[in-house]
Write an enzyme that holds these catalytic residues in place. Structure first.
Site, PDB file in Angstrom:
ATOM      1  N   HIS A 131       0.818  -1.222   0.000  1.00  0.00           N
ATOM      2  CA  HIS A 131       0.000   0.000   0.000  1.00  0.00           C
ATOM      3  C   HIS A 131       0.850   1.268   0.000  1.00  0.00           C
ATOM      4  O   HIS A 131       0.313   2.360   0.143  1.00  0.00           O
ATOM      5  CB  HIS A 131      -0.959   0.011   1.199  1.00  0.00           C
ATOM      6  CG  HIS A 131      -2.040  -1.031   1.095  1.00  0.00           C
ATOM      7  ND1 HIS A 131      -2.855  -1.369   2.143  1.00  0.00           N
ATOM      8  CD2 HIS A 131      -2.431  -1.812   0.055  1.00  0.00           C
ATOM      9  CE1 HIS A 131      -3.706  -2.316   1.756  1.00  0.00           C
ATOM     10  NE2 HIS A 131      -3.459  -2.607   0.499  1.00  0.00           N
ATOM     11  N   CYS A 164       3.823  20.943  -5.724  1.00  0.00           N
ATOM     12  CA  CYS A 164       5.116  20.550  -6.277  1.00  0.00           C
ATOM     13  C   CYS A 164       5.976  21.790  -6.519  1.00  0.00           C
ATOM     14  O   CYS A 164       5.521  22.734  -7.168  1.00  0.00           O
ATOM     15  CB  CYS A 164       4.882  19.802  -7.589  1.00  0.00           C
ATOM     16  SG  CYS A 164       6.385  19.427  -8.499  1.00  0.00           S
ATOM     17  N   CYS A 167       6.431  22.044 -10.640  1.00  0.00           N
ATOM     18  CA  CYS A 167       5.365  22.335 -11.610  1.00  0.00           C
ATOM     19  C   CYS A 167       4.085  22.842 -10.959  1.00  0.00           C
ATOM     20  O   CYS A 167       3.088  23.074 -11.641  1.00  0.00           O
ATOM     21  CB  CYS A 167       5.073  21.101 -12.459  1.00  0.00           C
ATOM     22  SG  CYS A 167       4.154  19.822 -11.579  1.00  0.00           S
ATOM     23  N   GLY A 205      -1.432  -9.572  12.899  1.00  0.00           N
ATOM     24  CA  GLY A 205      -2.164  -8.326  13.132  1.00  0.00           C
ATOM     25  C   GLY A 205      -2.902  -7.780  11.939  1.00  0.00           C
ATOM     26  O   GLY A 205      -2.980  -6.566  11.770  1.00  0.00           O
ATOM     27  N   THR A 206      -3.429  -8.662  11.106  1.00  0.00           N
ATOM     28  CA  THR A 206      -4.243  -8.185   9.994  1.00  0.00           C
ATOM     29  C   THR A 206      -5.531  -8.991   9.908  1.00  0.00           C
ATOM     30  O   THR A 206      -5.532 -10.192  10.167  1.00  0.00           O
ATOM     31  CB  THR A 206      -3.498  -8.248   8.643  1.00  0.00           C
ATOM     32  OG1 THR A 206      -4.428  -7.964   7.591  1.00  0.00           O
ATOM     33  CG2 THR A 206      -2.870  -9.610   8.406  1.00  0.00           C
ATOM     34  N   THR A 207      -6.613  -8.301   9.551  1.00  0.00           N
ATOM     35  CA  THR A 207      -7.894  -8.985   9.411  1.00  0.00           C
ATOM     36  C   THR A 207      -7.975  -9.751   8.094  1.00  0.00           C
ATOM     37  O   THR A 207      -8.888 -10.533   7.887  1.00  0.00           O
ATOM     38  CB  THR A 207      -9.048  -7.965   9.463  1.00  0.00           C
ATOM     39  OG1 THR A 207      -8.762  -6.924   8.525  1.00  0.00           O
ATOM     40  CG2 THR A 207      -9.190  -7.372  10.846  1.00  0.00           C
ATOM     41  N   ASN A 231      -2.817 -12.991  16.233  1.00  0.00           N
ATOM     42  CA  ASN A 231      -3.869 -11.975  16.292  1.00  0.00           C
ATOM     43  C   ASN A 231      -4.747 -12.256  17.503  1.00  0.00           C
ATOM     44  O   ASN A 231      -5.163 -13.391  17.697  1.00  0.00           O
ATOM     45  CB  ASN A 231      -4.718 -12.014  15.002  1.00  0.00           C
ATOM     46  CG  ASN A 231      -5.413 -10.685  14.747  1.00  0.00           C
ATOM     47  OD1 ASN A 231      -6.017 -10.111  15.643  1.00  0.00           O
ATOM     48  ND2 ASN A 231      -5.305 -10.198  13.524  1.00  0.00           N
ATOM     49  N   PRO A 232      -5.030 -11.239  18.313  1.00  0.00           N
ATOM     50  CA  PRO A 232      -5.916 -11.464  19.463  1.00  0.00           C
ATOM     51  C   PRO A 232      -7.337 -11.810  19.022  1.00  0.00           C
ATOM     52  O   PRO A 232      -8.079 -12.434  19.770  1.00  0.00           O
ATOM     53  CB  PRO A 232      -5.898 -10.132  20.216  1.00  0.00           C
ATOM     54  CG  PRO A 232      -4.915  -9.260  19.535  1.00  0.00           C
ATOM     55  CD  PRO A 232      -4.557  -9.859  18.222  1.00  0.00           C
TER      56      PRO A 232
HETATM   57 ZN   LIG Z   1       5.531  18.422 -10.406  1.00  0.00          ZN
END
Ligand SMILES: [Zn+2]
EC number: 2.3.1.286
Length: 261
Positions: A131, A164, A167, A205-207, A231-232
């Site tokens: 991600h 930016c 630009c 620790g992820t669903t 995971n708990p």
């Molecule tokens: Zn730029």
């Protein structure tokens, strides 16, 4: 089974594995004191953003196109909540598994949904941050400008979106917003490593609500290779995990490392 027996058994499985994929999610970062933004105790539990839209809408690619200031106000809130936080012992242990030959692993990979960059900061190198990473800023028009930052203190909350310097287009972190496609290169890397296979897959620790996060556990289960969940709470992959440790990420990893050392 008593917890101590489960830990012993999990440590045995880890000891026998030469190649391990660790999949990490919000529960890993939570032990560093990072808030999750949904769920119990999350920043946005039962709450809309200041712009009056749900957090998933504010953090969507569509909203960034239409009104990047709304997206940025949430990004700043998340970043401020994370300021001063750092990787915990669990992150360090995963890095040591990869880097320290004393543990006897040949190949360690981390697939993480977290965007805090903590695995890399702790020293892990074979990380697929599927991600993205909040600390990598880039021009949204892709003019080529990019910058690595430690936090967002230099971004003025009264002048959003930040622009930016080359630009003047809005800038954005190199993260996958809701509704956006996953980065091709990282997906390819993940598929390459999954084809090579892992002796053990550990979900921490992820669903596992996203298919690409659950997939490695499912692959190992189908092949009759070991899977471990830390995971708990029960999750989407609990039913296929060979062994479940109902513990937080940091505590479980400390207990496992102690049995390996
Ligand atoms: Zn730029």
């Amino acid at each position: 089974m008593e917890l101590v027996d489960m830990l012993d058994r999990a440590a045995e499985t880890l000891k026998e594995a030469r190649s391990v994929l660790f999949i990490t999610g919000a529960g890993m970062s939570a032990d560093s004191g990072l808030p999750t933004y949904r769920g119990t105790g999350g920043l946005y539990q039962d709450r809309t953003t200041d712009a009056g839209v749900p957090v998933e809408v504010a953090l969507s690619g569509g909203m960034f196109q239409r009104n990047p200031a709304v997206t940025w106000s949430v990004l700043l809130e998340l970043a401020n909540a994370a300021r001063g936080k750092r990787p915990h012992r669990g992150h360090e242990i995963l890095a040591a598994f990869e880097n320290d030959p004393v543990y006897g692993f040949d190949r360690i990979w981390i697939l993480t949904q977290n965007v805090d960059g903590f695995h890399q900061r702790a020293g892990s190198r074979q990380v697929i941050d599927i991600h993205g990473d909040l600390s990598q800023l880039q021009c949204a028009r892709e003019c080529g400008w990019e910058e690595h930052v430690t936090d967002y203190h230099h971004i003025d909350p009264d002048r959003l979106p930040p622009r930016c310097p080359v630009c003047n287009s809005p800038i954005r972190p190199n993260v996958v917003l809701f509704g956006e496609l996953l980065p091709e290169a990282k997906l390819r890397r993940l598929q390459t490593e999954l084809r090579a296979g892992f002796d053990l897959v550990v979900s921490i620790g992820t669903t596992s609500v996203f298919p690409y996060i659950a997939q490695p556990m499912i692959i190992n289960a189908r092949l009759g290779k070991p899977t471990l969940e830390i995971n708990p709470d029960f999750t989407e992959v609990s039913s296929i995990a060979d062994l479940r440790l109902p513990l937080g990420a940091a505590r479980a990893l400390v207990e496992l490392e102690r049995r390996l050392a």
